[in-house]
Write a protein that holds these residues in place. Structure first.
Motif, PDB file in Angstrom:
ATOM      1  N   UNK A  85       0.789  -1.121  -0.250  1.00  0.00           N
ATOM      2  CA  UNK A  85      -0.033  -0.156  -0.064  1.00  0.00           C
ATOM      3  C   UNK A  85       0.896   1.045   0.144  1.00  0.00           C
ATOM      4  N   UNK A  86       1.624   1.125   0.938  1.00  0.00           N
ATOM      5  CA  UNK A  86       2.684   2.595   1.028  1.00  0.00           C
ATOM      6  C   UNK A  86       3.442   2.726  -0.545  1.00  0.00           C
ATOM      7  N   UNK A  87       4.001   1.671  -1.010  1.00  0.00           N
ATOM      8  CA  UNK A  87       4.706   1.878  -2.415  1.00  0.00           C
ATOM      9  C   UNK A  87       3.809   2.552  -3.326  1.00  0.00           C
ATOM     10  N   UNK A  88       2.450   2.115  -3.417  1.00  0.00           N
ATOM     11  CA  UNK A  88       1.424   2.753  -4.179  1.00  0.00           C
ATOM     12  C   UNK A  88       1.243   4.187  -4.122  1.00  0.00           C
ATOM     13  N   UNK A  89       0.932   4.356  -2.578  1.00  0.00           N
ATOM     14  CA  UNK A  89       0.595   5.737  -2.309  1.00  0.00           C
ATOM     15  C   UNK A  89       1.993   6.733  -2.383  1.00  0.00           C
ATOM     16  N   UNK A  90       3.238   6.086  -2.254  1.00  0.00           N
ATOM     17  CA  UNK A  90       4.227   6.875  -2.271  1.00  0.00           C
ATOM     18  C   UNK A  90       4.251   7.414  -3.481  1.00  0.00           C
ATOM     19  N   UNK A 145      -5.932  10.991   0.535  1.00  0.00           N
ATOM     20  CA  UNK A 145      -6.472  10.520   1.999  1.00  0.00           C
ATOM     21  C   UNK A 145      -7.388   9.483   1.663  1.00  0.00           C
ATOM     22  N   UNK A 146      -7.938   9.201   0.336  1.00  0.00           N
ATOM     23  CA  UNK A 146      -8.841   8.099   0.222  1.00  0.00           C
ATOM     24  C   UNK A 146      -8.304   6.765  -0.444  1.00  0.00           C
ATOM     25  N   UNK A 147      -7.095   6.744  -0.107  1.00  0.00           N
ATOM     26  CA  UNK A 147      -6.271   5.515  -0.763  1.00  0.00           C
ATOM     27  C   UNK A 147      -7.008   4.189  -0.668  1.00  0.00           C
ATOM     28  N   UNK A 148      -7.673   4.038   0.650  1.00  0.00           N
ATOM     29  CA  UNK A 148      -8.101   2.801   1.010  1.00  0.00           C
ATOM     30  C   UNK A 148      -9.157   2.310   0.159  1.00  0.00           C
ATOM     31  N   UNK A 149      -9.780   3.163  -0.622  1.00  0.00           N
ATOM     32  CA  UNK A 149     -10.803   2.867  -1.562  1.00  0.00           C
ATOM     33  C   UNK A 149     -10.349   2.010  -2.602  1.00  0.00           C
ATOM     34  N   UNK A 150      -9.250   2.016  -3.046  1.00  0.00           N
ATOM     35  CA  UNK A 150      -8.709   1.151  -4.102  1.00  0.00           C
ATOM     36  C   UNK A 150      -8.134  -0.258  -3.494  1.00  0.00           C
ATOM     37  N   UNK A 203      -6.820  -4.208 -12.707  1.00  0.00           N
ATOM     38  CA  UNK A 203      -7.439  -3.222 -13.624  1.00  0.00           C
ATOM     39  C   UNK A 203      -8.495  -2.322 -13.136  1.00  0.00           C
ATOM     40  N   UNK A 204      -9.484  -2.743 -12.258  1.00  0.00           N
ATOM     41  CA  UNK A 204     -10.227  -2.485 -11.763  1.00  0.00           C
ATOM     42  C   UNK A 204      -9.906  -1.248 -10.827  1.00  0.00           C
ATOM     43  N   UNK A 205      -8.728  -1.326 -10.027  1.00  0.00           N
ATOM     44  CA  UNK A 205      -8.184  -0.372  -9.236  1.00  0.00           C
ATOM     45  C   UNK A 205      -7.776   0.854 -10.099  1.00  0.00           C
ATOM     46  N   UNK A 206      -7.088   0.565 -11.461  1.00  0.00           N
ATOM     47  CA  UNK A 206      -6.409   1.430 -12.221  1.00  0.00           C
ATOM     48  C   UNK A 206      -7.731   2.324 -12.642  1.00  0.00           C
ATOM     49  N   UNK A 207      -8.741   1.528 -13.163  1.00  0.00           N
ATOM     50  CA  UNK A 207      -9.804   2.361 -13.786  1.00  0.00           C
ATOM     51  C   UNK A 207     -10.443   3.233 -12.633  1.00  0.00           C
ATOM     52  N   UNK A 214      -0.235  13.169 -16.711  1.00  0.00           N
ATOM     53  CA  UNK A 214       0.586  12.957 -15.787  1.00  0.00           C
ATOM     54  C   UNK A 214       0.013  12.579 -14.499  1.00  0.00           C
ATOM     55  N   UNK A 215      -1.205  13.447 -14.001  1.00  0.00           N
ATOM     56  CA  UNK A 215      -1.805  13.251 -12.679  1.00  0.00           C
ATOM     57  C   UNK A 215      -2.532  11.786 -13.034  1.00  0.00           C
ATOM     58  N   UNK A 216      -3.207  11.788 -13.810  1.00  0.00           N
ATOM     59  CA  UNK A 216      -4.100  10.512 -13.918  1.00  0.00           C
ATOM     60  C   UNK A 216      -3.268   9.145 -13.776  1.00  0.00           C
ATOM     61  N   UNK A 217      -1.967   9.239 -14.594  1.00  0.00           N
ATOM     62  CA  UNK A 217      -1.158   8.225 -14.466  1.00  0.00           C
ATOM     63  C   UNK A 217      -0.669   7.821 -13.025  1.00  0.00           C
ATOM     64  N   UNK A 218      -0.212   8.845 -12.228  1.00  0.00           N
ATOM     65  CA  UNK A 218      -0.015   8.613 -10.835  1.00  0.00           C
ATOM     66  C   UNK A 218      -1.197   8.119 -10.093  1.00  0.00           C
ATOM     67  N   UNK A 219      -2.328   8.534 -10.422  1.00  0.00           N
ATOM     68  CA  UNK A 219      -3.553   7.838  -9.641  1.00  0.00           C
ATOM     69  C   UNK A 219      -3.670   6.585  -9.938  1.00  0.00           C
ATOM     70  N   UNK A 220      -3.564   6.238 -11.338  1.00  0.00           N
ATOM     71  CA  UNK A 220      -3.948   4.970 -11.760  1.00  0.00           C
ATOM     72  C   UNK A 220      -2.735   3.909 -11.185  1.00  0.00           C
ATOM     73  N   UNK A 221      -1.652   4.403 -11.251  1.00  0.00           N
ATOM     74  CA  UNK A 221      -0.551   3.297 -10.717  1.00  0.00           C
ATOM     75  C   UNK A 221      -0.472   3.240  -9.370  1.00  0.00           C
ATOM     76  N   UNK A 222      -0.677   4.373  -8.701  1.00  0.00           N
ATOM     77  CA  UNK A 222      -0.945   4.087  -7.077  1.00  0.00           C
ATOM     78  C   UNK A 222      -2.278   3.082  -6.957  1.00  0.00           C
ATOM     79  N   UNK A 223      -3.356   3.348  -7.471  1.00  0.00           N
ATOM     80  CA  UNK A 223      -4.398   2.519  -7.240  1.00  0.00           C
ATOM     81  C   UNK A 223      -4.422   1.205  -7.597  1.00  0.00           C
ATOM     82  N   UNK A 224      -3.461   1.033  -8.565  1.00  0.00           N
ATOM     83  CA  UNK A 224      -3.228  -0.222  -9.186  1.00  0.00           C
ATOM     84  C   UNK A 224      -2.451  -1.029  -8.128  1.00  0.00           C
TER      85      UNK A 224
END
Lengths: 571, 237
Positions: free
Chosen positions: A278-283, A294-299, A331-335, A448-458
């Protein structure tokens, strides 16, 4: 005021530091006692029947407070520094005496339920009140004096005092980790049985441990430097062998770790591992791209629930195996990461934090809702999630799930490392530093932003999928906002943007509390205190990323420019 | 058709009408300056050109191509590059990292290397300090870095937003020497300045912006002699 000459007025004003710091210490020790930490911690001994963790907590706070006092007054002279730390020590213990007297006349328990006779007994070292109070006062002074003295001392004596005491303390705190681990190693088990009792170190064990570690450290400081020099002077190929050997040892250790640690510690390790994922993703989101999510738990929840829906026999919608459900969960996470990213594209800083916090809650409430109950199971959650398996090997026990998580961590570390030095990693870095300028450099902020969100969520969804298969069931209550907060905390404590920092942070904030069960009740308090202390003492984190280290512990510009001229003339 | 042509631009910040139908053009290889007081809309003009702000009406054409429908990063890729106001270097990155970040829109490593060489030739100081953290540079060095960073992107038009702001007089001279050098190398520059005297010395033509309206345009020489300009912007009585 700042004169060095010891006029009576000057002395009084310079003793102010000791009084002020001592008052902080007084508040601290009384607080620790009243909230019940001292009592809860005194169940466990550092050294059996000699000193408990509760007492250690008080002694340590007294020590640090007196150290601060000495540090802040050292400019006024050594003797004054010593006097100041002595005063702060007396104040720290004096406040406890006041507490005891107050408790004798007023019933504090109506407000502070932990102000029990047991606490007073503990504070009095189990003596009757007169001896106890004197002893307590005396101990405070000794701790203060000792701390001030240690601050003034340098070199050997300081090292030879701090190292054995520190190692005994660490061994005592980590006894639940060390004892079973050592016990699993044939010959070492005899040693461990001798050093440790069922609760704390034995006296002889503590002495031997302290002495042997200080001898070791002495030897190291004599021989260590020449040893290091020896390794450095080795030829390239030999040094390579050294690095390979070190690497292989590490791999070997990682592979056999769960067998050494046994069931309980392996379980702790898997929890830490999930938090590392989780930490590496949010990192990536927070540390690399600078977007406070702060809503990282959702993914995490989306990954877990996707896996549950696809594999659970209880629901029976689908009969995927873990391995075929895993990519879909990611994939659901990334989406959903992209889905969250789009509406918050224009938000920055605190606004972004609040919006994402809301997103995390929306997911949790959706999962809890009656509306989605037929599909998601509502408050009862979803059960009968099959374990992951390869052939006939099933990842069922913590010792086996460990490998699943280890593989996940290695994958995510690899991807994180590659991303960091990639083009997109540099775009994240520029965006983190200055969004507007990044845009003016030709960086596409949207993608760039969307990629960050998507990678972290994945990454988070991957962690969620493993979590679901590990527990065998998912409940909405497992996905509350505390997970998000924990992950943010561990990144901050470890060092934002730093991969080893995430690991250190996860071990410190998730692993340690699991080992110290007494912590459980005070977890949030300790988190808060840890964050405040970190911000004061080491704001860049325990293992910071190079760029942040550079910022917060600025190297003198001279030295840097010298380096650069040498660099250019050499190239 | 001019190289860069801005026509009848209207831009808003919320309800505030910041640019009220402003037009200007820049020919290839020319230095054109835009002068005006605080809040006249000079920076808004540059922001609109580089796409950071979208105009409500009007058109911006670069070599005949409409820029307003492109996003900022696409505009940079076309060669319209801005040196932001107040320098805004990446304070925690080194000088070299800042410069490399400037070349983000480019992909050819040889070209990036050549640009780096060019920037280091123009600013030997940056070469000396390439490993230093940008935040510890002096104001003048930071302005060099911001300019160098923009040059890394291979600009065909350089939009400079108040490069002399907050700098000591000696450094201001340095900056304007750099602008002359860039001009000599053939760079087209649109220069927004409050230091009208210096700006009109280097520019070939100038525009005067007042509360979002273009009130005057002429050759730089004529503007220097213009009564109104002398009173309002050159501080003469």
């Amino acid at each position: 005021m700042r004169k060095n000459s010891p006029t009576s007025k000057g002395i009084l004003s310079s003793l102010k530091i000791g009084l002020k710091t001592g008052l902080v210490g007084a508040i601290l020790t009384v607080l620790l006692s009243l909230i019940g930490m001292v009592e809860a911690f005194s169940q466990r001994y550092i050294i059996h029947e000699v000193i408990s963790m509760g007492h250690t907590l008080l002694l340590l706070s007294g020590y640090f407070i007196a150290d601060r006092a000495a540090r802040r007054s050292i400019s006024k002279g050594k003797s004054l520094a010593l006097l100041n730390s002595l005063i702060s020590g007396f104040l720290s213990s004096g406040s406890l005496i006041l507490l005891i007297f107050l408790g004798a006349f007023v019933n504090l328990r109506s407000v502070f339920i932990n102000a029990s006779p047991v606490l007073y007994q503990l504070l009095l070292f189990g003596e009757e009140i007169r001896t106890g109070v004197l002893l307590l006062f005396f101990v405070g002074g000794v701790v203060g004096f000792f701390s001030g003295l240690l601050y003034l001392l340098t070199g050997w004596i300081k090292k030879l005092t701090l190292i054995p005491l520190g190692s005994i303390l660490i061994a005592g705190v980590l006894q639940d980790l060390l004892r079973p681990t050592l016990a699993a190693w044939g010959p070492l088990s005899i040693l461990s049985e001798w050093i440790f009792t069922a609760n704390g170190l034995s006296i002889s064990g503590a002495i031997v441990l302290g002495v042997s570690i200080s001898i070791g450290s002495l030897l190291w400081s004599f021989k260590g430097k020449s040893l290091q020099r020896g390794i450095k002077s080795l030829s390239g190929s030999k040094r390579k062998i050294f690095t390979y050997a070190g690497f292989l040892t590490l791999v070997f250790l990682l592979l056999v770790l769960p067998h050494l640690l046994g069931l309980f510690l392996s379980e702790v390790l898997t929890i830490v591992g999930l938090y590392i994922l989780l930490g590496l993703g949010l990192n990536i989101v927070v540390g690399y791209a600078g977007l406070l999510d702060l809503g990282y738990v959702a993914f995490f929840a989306i990954g877990a629930y996707t896996t549950a829906i696809l594999t659970s026999q209880e629901l029976g919608f689908f009969h995927f195996t873990f391995w075929s459900a895993l990519p879909i969960a990611i994939l659901m996470g990334i989406f959903s990461g992209v889905l969250l990213g789009i509406p918050v594209l224009k938000m920055r800083g605190d606004y972004l934090a609040i919006a994402t916090l809301g997103f995390g809650e929306i997911i949790r409430i959706l999962v809890l809702s009656d509306f989605l109950r037929p599909w998601l199971g509502g408050a009862q959650g979803i059960g009968k999630i099959p374990k992951a398996s390869i052939g006939s090997f099933e990842f069922a026990r913590p010792q086996e799930i460990y490998y699943l998580i280890l593989a996940g961590c290695l994958l995510v570390v690899f991807i994180s490392l590659r991303l960091k030095d990639s083009r997109i990693g540099r775009a994240w870095m520029a965006m983190r530093e200055d969004e507007d300028v990044a845009q003016a450099m030709g960086i596409n902020l949207v993608s760039t932003k969307l990629l960050a969100f998507a990678t972290g969520a994945g990454f988070s969804a991957l962690s969620g999928a493993i979590f679901a298969s590990k527990l065998g069931s998912v409940y909405p209550h497992s996905f509350n906002v505390m997970i998000s907060i924990n992950v943010v905390c561990l990144i901050i404590v470890g060092g934002m943007g730093s991969i080893p920092g995430v690991m250190v942070g996860a071990f410190a904030l998730v692993g340690l509390p699991e080992l110290l069960r007494e912590f459980a009740e005070y977890r949030l308090l300790v988190y808060g205190a840890a964050l405040v202390v970190m911000m004061l003492l080491k704001p860049e984190g325990l293992w910071p990323e190079a760029i942040r280290r550079r910022e917060l512990h600025e190297e003198p510009g001279e030295k840097l420019s010298n380096d650069s001229t040498q660099g250019t003339s050499g190239s | 058709m001019a190289f860069l042509e801005i026509e009848e631009i209207h831009a808003y910040y919320g309800h505030i009408h910041a640019l009220k139908g402003v037009s200007l053009y820049v020919e290839k290889g020319e230095i054109v300056t835009l002068i005006g007081a605080n809040g006249a809309g000079k920076s808004t003009m540059l922001k609109t050109t580089s796409g950071l702000l979208s105009p409500r009406h009007g058109s911006i054409r670069f070599e005949g191509e409409e820029l307003t429908r492109y996003r900022p990063h696409e505009i940079v890729a076309k060669g319209v590059v801005q040196v932001p106001e107040g320098r805004r270097v990446f304070g925690r990155l080194t000088v070299r990292e800042n410069l490399e970040m400037g070349a983000f829109a480019l992909s050819d490593p040889k070209l990036i290397e050549a640009n780096l060489e060019r920037v280091f030739n123009l600013f030997p100081r940056l070469k000396e300090r390439q490993k230093q953290v940008a935040g510890t540079l002096s104001g003048g060095e930071q302005q060099m870095l911001a300019t160098g960073r923009a040059l890394m992107a291979n600009p065909r038009v350089l939009l400079m937003d108040e490069p002399s702001m907050g700098l000591a007089p000696v450094l201001v001279d340095n900056i304007f020497n750099t602008i002359r050098q860039l001009h000599a190398q053939g760079t087209t520059i649109l220069l927004v300045e409050q230091n009208a005297r210096k700006a009109l010395e280097v520019a070939s033509r100038g525009y005067v912006l007042q509360s979002g309206v273009m009130v005057l345009t002429d050759t730089a020489q004529n503007l220097q002699r213009n009564e109104m300009v002398r009173k309002a912007y050159l501080g003469e009585t």
